[in-house]
Design a protein around this motif. Structure first.
Motif, short mmCIF file in Angstrom:
data_model
loop_
_atom_site.label_atom_id
_atom_site.label_comp_id
_atom_site.label_asym_id
_atom_site.label_seq_id
_atom_site.Cartn_x
_atom_site.Cartn_y
_atom_site.Cartn_z
N THR B 116 0.78 -1.25 -0.06
CA THR B 116 0.13 0.09 0.17
C THR B 116 0.88 1.22 -0.12
O THR B 116 0.76 2.12 -0.88
N ARG B 117 2.06 1.36 0.92
CA ARG B 117 2.82 2.28 0.97
C ARG B 117 3.79 2.47 -0.27
O ARG B 117 3.68 3.82 -0.81
N LYS B 119 2.26 1.69 -3.13
CA LYS B 119 1.66 2.50 -4.13
C LYS B 119 1.40 4.02 -4.03
O LYS B 119 1.58 4.84 -5.07
N GLN B 120 1.40 4.26 -2.71
CA GLN B 120 1.18 5.49 -2.33
C GLN B 120 2.31 6.39 -3.08
O GLN B 120 2.12 7.57 -3.46
N ALA B 121 3.44 5.91 -2.57
CA ALA B 121 4.90 6.68 -2.95
C ALA B 121 5.02 6.60 -4.60
O ALA B 121 5.34 7.80 -4.81
N ASP B 122 4.72 5.94 -5.04
CA ASP B 122 4.78 5.48 -6.75
C ASP B 122 3.80 6.79 -7.33
O ASP B 122 4.39 7.64 -8.25
N ASP B 123 2.48 6.90 -6.85
CA ASP B 123 1.76 7.98 -7.25
C ASP B 123 2.14 9.35 -6.81
O ASP B 123 2.43 10.01 -7.89
N ALA B 124 2.67 9.48 -5.64
CA ALA B 124 3.28 10.75 -5.15
C ALA B 124 4.43 11.12 -6.02
O ALA B 124 4.55 12.41 -6.44
N LEU B 125 5.46 10.38 -6.30
CA LEU B 125 6.49 10.69 -7.27
C LEU B 125 6.14 10.94 -8.55
O LEU B 125 7.01 11.85 -8.97
N TYR B 140 10.86 17.69 -2.66
CA TYR B 140 9.87 16.63 -2.50
C TYR B 140 10.24 15.41 -2.94
O TYR B 140 9.95 14.27 -2.37
N LEU B 141 11.20 15.30 -4.06
CA LEU B 141 11.67 13.74 -4.57
C LEU B 141 12.69 13.35 -3.38
O LEU B 141 12.62 12.25 -3.14
N GLY B 142 13.33 14.07 -2.78
CA GLY B 142 14.18 13.44 -1.66
C GLY B 142 13.30 13.22 -0.52
O GLY B 142 13.56 12.17 0.22
N MET B 143 12.33 13.92 0.15
CA MET B 143 11.39 13.43 0.96
C MET B 143 10.65 12.29 0.60
O MET B 143 10.79 11.17 1.61
N TRP B 144 10.35 11.93 -0.70
CA TRP B 144 9.69 10.55 -1.04
C TRP B 144 10.77 9.56 -1.08
O TRP B 144 10.44 8.50 -0.45
N ASN B 145 11.91 9.94 -1.60
CA ASN B 145 12.98 8.80 -1.46
C ASN B 145 13.34 8.25 -0.17
O ASN B 145 13.58 7.23 0.05
N ARG B 146 13.59 9.18 0.75
CA ARG B 146 13.73 9.02 2.22
C ARG B 146 12.73 8.06 2.77
O ARG B 146 12.86 7.20 3.67
N TYR B 147 11.45 8.54 2.46
CA TYR B 147 10.22 7.69 2.90
C TYR B 147 10.31 6.24 2.47
O TYR B 147 10.07 5.25 3.04
N LEU B 148 10.70 6.10 0.98
CA LEU B 148 10.83 4.83 0.43
C LEU B 148 11.81 3.91 1.16
O LEU B 148 11.78 2.64 1.35
N GLN B 180 10.45 0.00 -12.35
CA GLN B 180 8.98 -0.43 -12.72
C GLN B 180 8.08 0.07 -11.56
O GLN B 180 6.97 -0.13 -11.75
N GLY B 181 8.44 0.97 -10.56
CA GLY B 181 7.57 1.48 -9.69
C GLY B 181 6.94 0.50 -8.61
O GLY B 181 7.57 -0.56 -8.50
N ALA B 182 5.90 0.57 -8.35
CA ALA B 182 5.06 -0.49 -7.37
C ALA B 182 4.80 -1.54 -7.96
O ALA B 182 4.58 -2.26 -7.50
N ALA B 183 4.73 -1.68 -9.38
CA ALA B 183 4.10 -2.60 -10.14
C ALA B 183 5.46 -3.87 -10.11
O ALA B 183 5.05 -5.21 -10.38
N GLY B 184 6.62 -3.61 -9.77
CA GLY B 184 7.75 -4.48 -9.49
C GLY B 184 7.42 -5.44 -8.14
O GLY B 184 8.25 -6.15 -7.84
N PHE B 185 6.40 -4.98 -7.37
CA PHE B 185 6.11 -5.67 -5.92
C PHE B 185 4.86 -6.32 -6.07
O PHE B 185 3.98 -5.80 -6.46
N ALA B 186 4.92 -7.29 -5.23
CA ALA B 186 3.52 -8.15 -5.16
C ALA B 186 3.35 -8.34 -3.96
O ALA B 186 4.10 -8.56 -3.08
#
Lengths: 249, 239
Positions: B116-117, B119-125, B140-148, B180-186
């Motif tokens: 879920t997280r 997917k959320q990060a992928d959309d935000a990025l 914002y890219l730095g913020m979201w990458n740290r979050y990831l 692949q973004g969030a699509a690379g995870f299942a």
């Protein structure tokens, strides 16, 4: 006449004790053959070797040409065996034991019913079949074992002390069954120490004493060995004492 | 001529098994009949009851009537437990099979919350990358990458990995996300508590593995019951 049972120099010993010593005899088809002897003479040991329960120390026993020990499964298909003291599974009714015995002989339910009905009536066993077999008296157990032994219509019946524990009515019924089976051409081999029973029923008699065969033949042949009008009882005591004095010397 | 016919080994085994079951059934029936007789003897007689039935047993204590109720309760409890354990076992087997048989394909298996997280990060990025202001975009890219990084670290620390393995896994996750973004995870399938329509694996490969595993379990279980019963029969007859 072909011999159905052939016993050839059969010996069974337990350490130094010899239970059956060099026993040789043959039983032709269609005979009622009695194995007579005092207690401990080796009658039951001989029968157990015939049924493949005991392994002979030496010699051989064959039924219909089959080795009694090596081919004991095939032998059991041709033989109906009544042990001296039948033992049954607990928590099983008489009818369930009969059905089990029949199914192990490959008989269908209808065949079992057809084969056992006349026997059950003759032995007056009908009322007891819904009771658990372990609660039966010795005589009732013997009757049930007899039904199990005869339900596959064997060519040879081996009965170990068959009337031991039976009441006079059942004894008479058993005598009739034995005569009936002999009339059908079946062979009956039984052990007993009751001389009058052997005298009434048998066509051939073997007397064993102290593990050895001491006399063999028809009643008239045995009578000819002594005086012409001797009873079986007199013959028995004469040959048994001869054997005792011979082994004592 | 004797009417005895040879029987096959399976037939002989079937007759012996049935005999053994019959004996068990008879034993339990006797026990039940004894209890019923005892209950009838101690119940209050009504109508034209013979006098001898009115005599109460005094020398020995009567059995409490609570025992059958307790037995029924125990029986129900055991039945419920058996049902629950069986259901849970099936659900676990199904879940294990679905994860083992690679239903996630070449994707990285993660937990539901991580998925879920991500997917959320992928959309935000994706939205951040479309920002025109380069300063804001970098911020914002730095913020979201740290979050990831935090999300990946949490995910990796769920497993018992060494430091080197952790680093390698983190690196792999970052690379996959970058490509692949969030699509690379299942999502990793966790076993449901109850047996449901999801217990039956959807993928054909997973379904066949599930069926084989279930059949093997049953095949091992049935001989255990049959031979255990036969051993009991032999032991009793020996006695």
């Amino acid at each position: 006449m072909t011999a159905l049972v052939e016993i050839d120099v059969l010996t069974k010993s337990y350490g130094g004790f010899v239970a059956v010593d060099d026993l040789t005899l043959s039983v032709p088809s269609g005979q009622i053959f009695a194995l007579l002897g005092p207690n401990g003479a080796g009658k039951t040991t001989t029968i157990r070797m015939l049924m493949g329960i005991l392994v002979p120390t030496s010699g051989s026993a064959r039924i219909s040409g089959l080795d009694c020990f090596r081919q004991r499964v095939e032998v059991k298909r041709k033989v109906g065996y009544l042990p001296d003291e039948p033992v049954f599974y607990d928590f099983l009714r008489g009818s369930e034991i009969i059905r089990f015995s029949g199914e192990m002989h490959g008989l269908s339910k209808a065949e079992i019913e057809e084969c056992t009905r006349p026997l059950i009536e003759q032995l007056d066993l009908g009322d007891a079949l819904d009771e658990f077999a372990v609660n039966y008296s010795k005589g009732m157990k013997k009757k049930l074992a007899l039904v199990c032994a005869m339900l596959h219509d064997p060519a040879l019946l081996i009965l170990d002390e068959p009337t031991n524990g039976l009441d006079p009515f059942a004894t008479r019924a058993l005598h009739e069954i034995i005569r009936g089976k002999a009339a059908e051409g079946k062979t009956i081999f039984f052990s007993t120490h009751l001389l009058d029973q052997a005298e009434k029923l048998c066509t051939q008699i073997a007397i064993i004493a102290k593990a050895r065969l001491v006399a063999l033949g028809t009643l008239s042949e045995l009578q000819a060995r002594l005086s012409s009008d001797s009873s079986l009882e007199e013959i028995f005591f004469a040959v048994a004492s001869e054997s005792g004095s011979a082994s004592g010397q | 001529m004797s009417s005895s016919r040879p029987i096959s080994t399976p037939r002989a085994l079937w007759i012996l098994t049935r005999l053994s079951l019959r004996r068990h059934l008879n034993r339990h029936n006797i026990r039940f009949a004894r209890k019923q007789r005892a209950f009838l003897q101690h119940s209050v007689p009504t109508g034209r009851t013979p006098l001898k039935n009115l005599v109460k047993r005094s020398a020995t204590p009567t059995k409490g009537s609570g025992l059958p109720v307790f037995s029924i309760f125990l029986f129900l409890l055991l039945g419920f437990n058996g049902f629950m354990l069986g259901g849970r076992g099936l659900a676990l087997l199904s879940s294990t099979v679905q994860n083992l048989s690679g239903s996630t394909g070449d994707k990285i298996a993660v937990t539901l919350s991580t998925e879920t997280r991500l997917k959320q990060a992928d959309d935000a990025l994706r939205q951040v990358r479309q920002m025109r202001d380069p300063v804001g975009r970098e911020k914002y890219l730095g913020m979201w990458n740290r979050y990831l990084d935090g999300v990946f670290l949490n995910e990796v620390r769920r497993g018992a990995y060494s430091d080197e393995e952790e680093n390698a896994r983190l690196q792999h996750m970052r690379e996959v996300f970058a490509q692949q973004g969030a699509a690379g995870f299942a999502r990793l399938d966790s076993a449901g508590f109850w047996v449901s329509s999801n217990t039956w694996p959807a993928a054909a490969s997973a379904r066949s593995v599930f069926l084989i595993a279930l059949s093997l379990t049953l095949l091992l279980w049935i001989p255990l019951i049959v031979f255990g019963s036969l051993a009991q029969t032999t032991r009793t007859s020996d006695k």
